[in-house]
Write an enzyme that holds these catalytic residues in place. Structure first.
Site, PDB file in Angstrom:
ATOM      1  N   ASN A   1       5.534  -4.671  -3.883  1.00  0.00           N
ATOM      2  CA  ASN A   1       5.623  -3.636  -2.860  1.00  0.00           C
ATOM      3  C   ASN A   1       6.576  -2.499  -3.214  1.00  0.00           C
ATOM      4  O   ASN A   1       6.918  -1.679  -2.363  1.00  0.00           O
ATOM      5  CB  ASN A   1       6.013  -4.255  -1.516  1.00  0.00           C
TER       6      ASN A   1
ATOM      7  N   ILE B   1       8.494   2.534  -1.950  1.00  0.00           N
ATOM      8  CA  ILE B   1       8.421   1.260  -1.240  1.00  0.00           C
ATOM      9  C   ILE B   1       7.248   1.272  -0.270  1.00  0.00           C
ATOM     10  O   ILE B   1       7.063   2.234   0.471  1.00  0.00           O
ATOM     11  CB  ILE B   1       9.724   1.003  -0.452  1.00  0.00           C
ATOM     12  N   CYS B   2       6.492   0.186  -0.269  1.00  0.00           N
ATOM     13  CA  CYS B   2       5.417   0.003   0.707  1.00  0.00           C
ATOM     14  C   CYS B   2       5.923  -1.009   1.737  1.00  0.00           C
ATOM     15  O   CYS B   2       5.975  -2.209   1.472  1.00  0.00           O
ATOM     16  CB  CYS B   2       4.153  -0.517   0.022  1.00  0.00           C
ATOM     17  N   LEU B   3       6.339  -0.490   2.898  1.00  0.00           N
ATOM     18  CA  LEU B   3       6.855  -1.331   3.977  1.00  0.00           C
ATOM     19  C   LEU B   3       6.488  -0.660   5.291  1.00  0.00           C
ATOM     20  O   LEU B   3       6.830   0.510   5.506  1.00  0.00           O
ATOM     21  CB  LEU B   3       8.379  -1.495   3.840  1.00  0.00           C
TER      22      LEU B   3
END
Length: 191
Positions: free
Chosen positions: A77, A85-87
């Site tokens: 992620n 960032i993939c959040l």
């Protein structure tokens, strides 16, 4: 930007010595900070110290902070190229009820529990799903190489010897993609 709320958030982070999360303002610009988080125990990131660039817009807390890892991290992620960032809480699931501290704690939790089916880095996600042991080995190697508390980066040390602060040096090197000369120019011009 609500500076009273921000000051309260920063005091709360400073008073918490147990979470392994810290945040410092870079210079006198409250909208630009650097966060630090410890790699979670029993994860490939254990023993690592990870730096995060944090930028706030004038709409904060109604708009999520923009965050990216400065420290290189091998994680499904997190982009291995630029630290993006993939959040969900940094995007569409952000709420003004959340804070910089909750975002940092969420990043720390993300290191423990990757979401390979919603990746930022497809290569790392594929490795995680297809060859978990290789993923763990690679993540541990990167943690030792880039996030070890004992690691000494020659470029960092040279710039710090010139009188620049550690946070400013790390940020400049990150923005300059590791180019020492370009980082020095950023430090000197204050950009």
């Amino acid at each position: 930007m609500d500076t009273n709320r921000l000051a309260k958030e920063l005091r709360e982070i400073q008073s918490d010595t147990k979470s392994g999360v810290t945040v410092e303002v870079l210079g006198d610009n409250l909208a630009h900070m650097q966060g630090t988080l410890k790699g979670p125990e029993e994860s490939p990131y254990e023993g690592g110290k990870f730096y995060v660039d944090i930028q706030l817009t004038n709409s904060y807390p109604f708009e999520a902070p923009k965050m990216r890892f400065i420290t290189k991290v091998w994680h499904p992620n997190v982009s291995s190229a630029n630290g993006a960032i993939c959040l969900d809480i940094l995007k569409d699931q952000w709420s003004p009820a959340l804070s910089i501290k909750t975002a940092m704690l969420s990043l720390q939790a993300l290191l423990s529990t990757p979401e390979p089916n919603d990746p930022q880095d497809a290569v790392v996600a594929r490795q995680y799903l297809d060859s978990y042991e290789e993923f763990v080995k690679h993540a541990k190697e990167w943690t030792a190489k880039y996030a070890s508390e004992n690691r000494k980066d020659e470029k960092e040390e040279k710039l710090k010897e010139m009188g620049f602060g550690e946070a400013a040096v790390r940020n400049a090197l990150s923005r300059a993609a590791g180019d020492e000369q370009q980082a020095l120019e950023l430090l000197l011009t204050g950009l």
